[in-house]
Design a protein around this motif. Structure first.
Motif, short mmCIF file in Angstrom:
data_model
loop_
_atom_site.label_atom_id
_atom_site.label_comp_id
_atom_site.label_asym_id
_atom_site.label_seq_id
_atom_site.Cartn_x
_atom_site.Cartn_y
_atom_site.Cartn_z
N GLY A 162 -63.46 36.94 -35.12
CA GLY A 162 -64.99 36.81 -34.81
C GLY A 162 -65.61 35.30 -34.27
O GLY A 162 -66.42 35.28 -33.67
N ASP A 163 -64.78 34.20 -34.77
CA ASP A 163 -65.04 33.16 -34.36
C ASP A 163 -64.83 32.92 -32.79
O ASP A 163 -64.06 34.01 -32.19
N SER A 164 -65.38 31.91 -32.13
CA SER A 164 -65.20 31.86 -30.50
C SER A 164 -64.52 30.55 -30.36
O SER A 164 -64.16 29.69 -30.84
N ILE A 165 -63.67 30.71 -29.04
CA ILE A 165 -63.03 29.68 -28.48
C ILE A 165 -63.46 29.59 -26.90
O ILE A 165 -63.98 30.48 -26.30
N LYS A 166 -63.38 28.19 -26.48
CA LYS A 166 -63.84 27.87 -25.36
C LYS A 166 -62.66 27.46 -24.42
O LYS A 166 -62.05 26.57 -24.91
N ILE A 167 -62.25 28.15 -23.44
CA ILE A 167 -61.43 27.82 -22.49
C ILE A 167 -61.90 27.45 -20.98
O ILE A 167 -62.22 28.31 -20.28
N GLY A 168 -61.77 26.18 -20.71
CA GLY A 168 -62.66 25.86 -19.30
C GLY A 168 -64.07 26.44 -19.58
O GLY A 168 -64.70 25.79 -20.30
N ASN A 169 -64.38 27.41 -18.53
CA ASN A 169 -65.85 27.70 -18.64
C ASN A 169 -66.01 28.83 -19.14
O ASN A 169 -67.39 29.20 -19.00
N ILE A 170 -65.40 29.56 -19.73
CA ILE A 170 -65.52 31.05 -20.61
C ILE A 170 -65.59 30.59 -22.04
O ILE A 170 -64.55 29.68 -22.34
N THR A 171 -66.17 31.59 -22.89
CA THR A 171 -66.05 31.43 -24.27
C THR A 171 -65.71 33.04 -24.72
O THR A 171 -66.33 33.89 -24.23
N LEU A 172 -64.75 33.17 -25.39
CA LEU A 172 -64.22 34.09 -25.88
C LEU A 172 -64.18 34.51 -27.35
O LEU A 172 -63.82 33.28 -28.11
N PRO A 173 -64.44 35.57 -27.88
CA PRO A 173 -64.32 35.73 -29.70
C PRO A 173 -63.00 35.95 -29.66
O PRO A 173 -62.19 36.21 -29.05
N ILE A 174 -62.41 35.57 -30.84
CA ILE A 174 -61.31 35.85 -31.47
C ILE A 174 -61.06 37.25 -31.99
O ILE A 174 -61.59 37.41 -33.05
N ALA A 175 -60.14 37.91 -31.47
CA ALA A 175 -59.83 39.15 -31.77
C ALA A 175 -58.81 39.55 -32.85
O ALA A 175 -58.77 40.40 -33.57
N GLY A 176 -58.17 38.37 -33.19
CA GLY A 176 -57.06 38.50 -34.26
C GLY A 176 -56.16 37.25 -34.02
O GLY A 176 -56.05 36.54 -33.11
N ALA A 177 -54.94 37.30 -34.94
CA ALA A 177 -54.19 36.04 -35.18
C ALA A 177 -52.76 36.70 -34.46
O ALA A 177 -52.57 37.76 -34.86
N LEU A 178 -52.41 35.75 -33.42
CA LEU A 178 -51.01 36.04 -33.17
C LEU A 178 -49.86 35.74 -33.78
O LEU A 178 -49.70 34.49 -33.87
N LYS A 179 -49.06 36.63 -34.31
CA LYS A 179 -47.96 36.25 -35.12
C LYS A 179 -46.66 36.03 -34.14
O LYS A 179 -45.97 35.22 -34.38
N SER A 180 -46.36 36.80 -33.23
CA SER A 180 -45.29 36.70 -32.43
C SER A 180 -45.59 37.34 -30.87
O SER A 180 -46.19 38.06 -30.98
N VAL A 181 -44.99 36.63 -29.72
CA VAL A 181 -45.20 37.51 -28.44
C VAL A 181 -43.83 37.42 -27.73
O VAL A 181 -43.43 36.13 -27.69
N PRO A 182 -43.47 38.21 -27.08
CA PRO A 182 -42.45 37.93 -26.18
C PRO A 182 -42.48 36.86 -25.10
O PRO A 182 -43.69 36.71 -24.71
N GLY A 183 -41.45 36.16 -24.49
CA GLY A 183 -41.50 35.08 -23.75
C GLY A 183 -41.98 33.83 -24.38
O GLY A 183 -42.01 32.62 -23.56
N GLY A 184 -41.99 33.65 -25.84
CA GLY A 184 -42.48 32.30 -26.17
C GLY A 184 -41.24 31.85 -26.74
O GLY A 184 -40.20 32.48 -27.49
N SER A 185 -41.11 30.45 -27.19
CA SER A 185 -39.79 29.75 -27.94
C SER A 185 -40.72 29.07 -29.09
O SER A 185 -41.85 28.61 -28.99
#
Length: 852
Positions: A162-185
């Motif tokens: 529910g908190d928000s983050i700002k990336i460049g010119n846009i602000t997005l709500p946090i939908a959840g915590a990311l524990k793992s994702v393919p393609g990451g090291s």
């Protein structure tokens, strides 16, 4: 009559087994310690190899889940028409992604962090899954235009859904915590943790600008499950490379990860193998003493009609049984131990580990333990062939010394076995040869120290020392002493662990920034030309000085020595490295060298005088891979403009220093008007000042990324500490093996020591004096063995620093302050503990009990 026929005719094989069993049962305490050396070494080898096999198997099985698709086409720029035609011919993409590194601000706290922003389309991943908290957030964030933020970052910055983050010119709500994702090291996630956002909002961030490192990835799902990925690579890889794109298949990813982690596990396997070798050397020495104590028994057997071969086989059967049983126990222990490795390395493993039984590891453990224990025991067992019946009455009598060829053959087989195992691990006969050579040098150096020490005692004995000091010193040079074995056992274990500490320090030194000098520790990236003055003002307002303002121009190699890149790619005999032809170079221009570089060939030209071809300076790696020398022509494509240049100088660059280094450097008065972006560096005094400037820069200039070099260094140190802990854990098997060898050596020569102690007590020596003699004897051994190991590791580390790492070697204090006294104390305690029974009983009782 052959020796086999003699055995059968005289007694029979079962009689030999019975004799070996009876004699071995009477000496089971000594043989148990011999076997323990094999158990420890095999445990280490099997655990590492089995874990390595399990990891490779898991990577192969989960290769599709690692990238989330069957194969990917990626590019550092939007694909051109030719690549788009290839994508269409493959049936179109199943999904797309745009990703880049950027500062992300957490609006509730105003804090910011460098993160990897990944904009993905619906359906990704096509294999595996996004692991989120809560679980349904993996689908919800795309539907409602939210973001998934790395779970560790959520904890660090006290973020919640529910908190928000700002990336460049846009602000997005946090939908959840990311524990793992393919393609990451794991490493990349530590430096720049991921944040996932919907693909359609990427353009709205306004961060896709000139100079930004943008990756465009196109995901594919094979129509046919049996599609041959290697054939696809052969068909498309070269063509895509020529167009600035790349093909990554799940099988290629599996191979790459397998090689990366395979190198690490091979190194651990070699460390474990050294522990096994140390145990084998202990066995050879202990069997030598054991057989010396059995000379009378062998002579009696020969008086009763036993042949030389029969007596030899009796003890060979003992050693074989010991080696086999030790191998079985060590193999089982190794299979159990590997269960703990996924827990130790969980943060760094690319897949979810499911430990499996590795039959090759089991076979290797059994074969290696049996063969090495027998091979190392053969030389001392050869002593039984020299025993004559007269030795039943006079121990001095010996048969003639023979079978020198057999001894040479045994030594050859030992080194051959070591080399073959090394070759199996390293998969390179040159590396295997130098590994064996290094072992020979290390063991020879330690053996030489022991030999010189004993000779020094014999030739320069300190007559004016006290009685206890003189007696303890004499014990180290007496017949059948264990000085050589103990120094080898102590020295090799100490050598391994201290070398690992020194090596870790060298790796850190190559990545260390100076925290106290005027070196910069804050980098500001992707600054557009029209922002440089404003960013400088922001830094000055925070009482910070712009230490460097580095312009960066991107370009590609168009031709080398008159041959275009496409022609060189298609030429199988071309000596120009593929990366030189495909790489998008980020170059700079300046009028002077910096501290991390020096000219090795040619002349440095800092300013172009507008006459002739533009002179450039290239790094040694570029010159080698591009196959160019001073005076050769290299033409670059600078945003569509063809720019001919000539190599005026070649630089040696220290890439390990944490500052911006470049493969290609232009002189001034050439690229000033070319499209470019800038990197600024400054120095903050503490983390609070760094956080303040990051917050202000992100608020004012969202496209600018700020990297705190101290955080990167802390990450590198943490990773090296974790890996170093695992390496030290395996290396500690050498210390444990050394301790077991030490105990075995002490117990094997126990009768001789007891006779000496009883004689001293009979002559009036007190228990306190005997304790002091024993303590001093083992104190000498502990000091000499551990100090020799540390000094030998100093020499080895200096050679590594000079020839492998090309850096200055500054020794760590830990081996001297921690390892040296700790090992010495352990050695002294072992010696005193094994002599305790002599001190607690009357002399006659002890002597009767031991000789009974």
């Amino acid at each position: 009559m052959s020796w086999k026929e003699k055995i059968i005719s005289k007694a029979g094989f079962f009689w030999l087994i019975k004799m070996a069993w009876r004699d071995g049962r009477a000496s089971q305490g000594k043989l148990f310690l011999f076997m323990a050396s094999i158990v420890i070494g095999i445990t280490a080898v099997v655990s590492i190899q089995s874990f390595s096999d399990s990891l490779k198997s898991n990577i192969d099985l989960q290769s599709k889940s690692l990238i989330g698709a069957d194969y990917i086409i990626d590019s550092s720029s939007p694909v051109n028409q030719r690549v788009q035609e290839v994508i269409d011919s493959l049936g179109g993409t199943a999904g797309e992604e745009i990703n880049f590194a950027s500062m992300v601000m957490f609006t509730q706290s105003g804090l910011s962090k460098l993160m990897k922003v990944r904009g993905i389309t619906d359906g990704f991943p096509f294999y595996g899954k996004l692991e989120t908290r809560p679980g349904w957030a993996a689908d919800d964030f795309k539907k409602h235009g939210g973001a998934l933020v790395d779970a560790t970052v959520m904890l660090q910055y006290n973020l919640k859904r529910g908190d928000s983050i700002k990336i460049g010119n846009i602000t997005l709500p946090i939908a959840g915590a990311l524990k793992s994702v393919p393609g990451g090291s794991a490493l990349a996630s530590t430096v720049a943790p991921p944040v996932l956002i919907p693909h359609e909002v990427i353009e709205e961030t306004g961060l896709i600008q000139l100079g930004s490192r943008i990756a465009y990835e196109y995901y594919f799902v094979a129509e046919n499950e049996n599609m041959d990925m290697e054939v696809l690579e052969d068909q498309l890889d070269a063509m895509l490379d020529a167009e600035g794109a790349d093909l990554d298949t799940h099988t290629a990813t599996s191979r790459s990860l397998g090689r990366r982690y395979g190198n690490f596990t091979r190194f651990l396997n070699l460390v474990a193998f050294i522990a096994l070798l140390l145990g084998c050397i202990g066995i050879a020495s202990s069997i030598h003493i054991y057989m010396n104590e059995k000379l009378t028994s062998v002579a009696v057997l020969k008086c009763l009609g036993a042949t030389r071969i029969q007596t030899f086989v009796i003890f060979l059967l003992q050693i074989t049984a010991m080696g086999f049983l030790g191998s079985v126990i060590g193999t089982l222990a190794g299979l159990l131990l590997q269960l703990f490795f996924p827990l130790l390395l969980d943060d760094f493993l690319p897949v979810d580990m499911v430990v499996r039984l590795s039959y090759p590891a089991v076979f290797t453990g059994l074969l290696l333990g049996l063969s090495m224990s027998v091979l190392f025991a053969l030389l001392p067992l050869m002593g039984t062939l020299r025993v004559v019946p007269l030795q039943a009455l006079r121990i001095e009598a010996q048969g003639p010394v023979r079978a020198k060829r057999v001894r040479v053959l045994i030594l050859f087989l030992i080194f051959l076995a070591i080399y073959l195992f090394s070759l199996r691990m390293l998969e390179n006969w040159i590396y295997a040869f130098f590994f064996v050579l290094g072992l020979v040098i290390a063991f020879s150096a330690l053996a030489g120290v022991a030999y010189l020490f004993v000779k020094g005692i014999q030739n320069f004995f300190p007559e004016n020392w006290s009685f206890c000091a003189r007696q303890s010193m004499r014990n180290l040079s007496r017949p059948r002493n264990q000085t050589l074995t103990m120094i080898l056992a102590i020295g090799v274990g100490t050598f391994l662990i201290s070398t690992l500490y020194f090596t870790k320090d060298m790796l850190l030194a190559r990545a260390t920034i100076d925290r106290t000098s005027e070196s910069p520790n804050l980098l500001l990236l992707d600054i557009q030309t029209d922002q440089t003055r404003l960013v400088s003002q922001s830094l000055e307002q925070q009482d910070l000085v712009v230490m460097e303002n580095i312009p960066i121009v991107t370009m590609r190699v168009h031709s080398v020595k008159g041959r275009e890149s496409k022609e060189l790619r298609d030429d199988p005999d071309s000596k120009v490295g593929r990366w030189v032809l495909n790489h998008e170079f980020r170059t700079t221009y300046r009028d002077s060298l910096i501290g991390s570089e020096s000219i090795v060939q040619g002349e440095w030209i800092g300013k172009y005088d507008s006459t002739g071809i533009v002179p450039i300076s290239v790094a040694e790696n570029f010159a080698s891979d591009a196959n160019v020398q001073v005076g050769d022509m290299v033409t670059f494509n600078v945003m569509g403009v063809i720019l001919p240049t000539r190599v005026a100088s070649i630089r040696e660059v220290d890439w390990g220093r944490m500052q911006l280094n470049f493969s290609v450097v232009f002189p001034g008065n050439v690229l000033e008007q070319a499209p470019q972006f800038h990197v600024m560096t400054t120095k903050t005094m503490d983390e609070e000042a760094s956080a303040r400037i990051q917050q202000e820069i992100v608020m004012k200039y969202p496209n600018v990324s700020v990297i705190d070099l101290r955080q990167i260094l802390d990450t590198v140190e943490n990773i090296l500490d974790r890996i170093g802990w695992v390496i030290n854990f395996i290396s500690f098997f050498s210390i444990i093996t050394g301790i077991i060898v030490l105990i075995g050596a002490v117990r094997t020569s126990r009768l001789q020591r007891i006779k000496e102690s009883v004689l001293l007590r009979t002559l009036g020596a007190s228990g306190k004096q005997i304790t002091k003699i024993v303590a001093l004897e083992y104190l000498y051994l502990g000091i000499l063995g551990s100090l020799s190991g540390i000094l030998l590791s100093l020499l080895g580390s200096e050679l590594l620093a000079r020839f492998a790492f090309e850096t200055t070697f500054i020794p760590s204090w830990i081996p001297f302050v921690v390892l040296f006294p700790a090992i010495t104390v352990v050695v002294v305690l072992i010696g005193i503990t094994n002599s305790r029974s002599v001190l607690q009983s009357p002399p006659l009782e002890v002597l009767r009990r031991e000789v009974r």
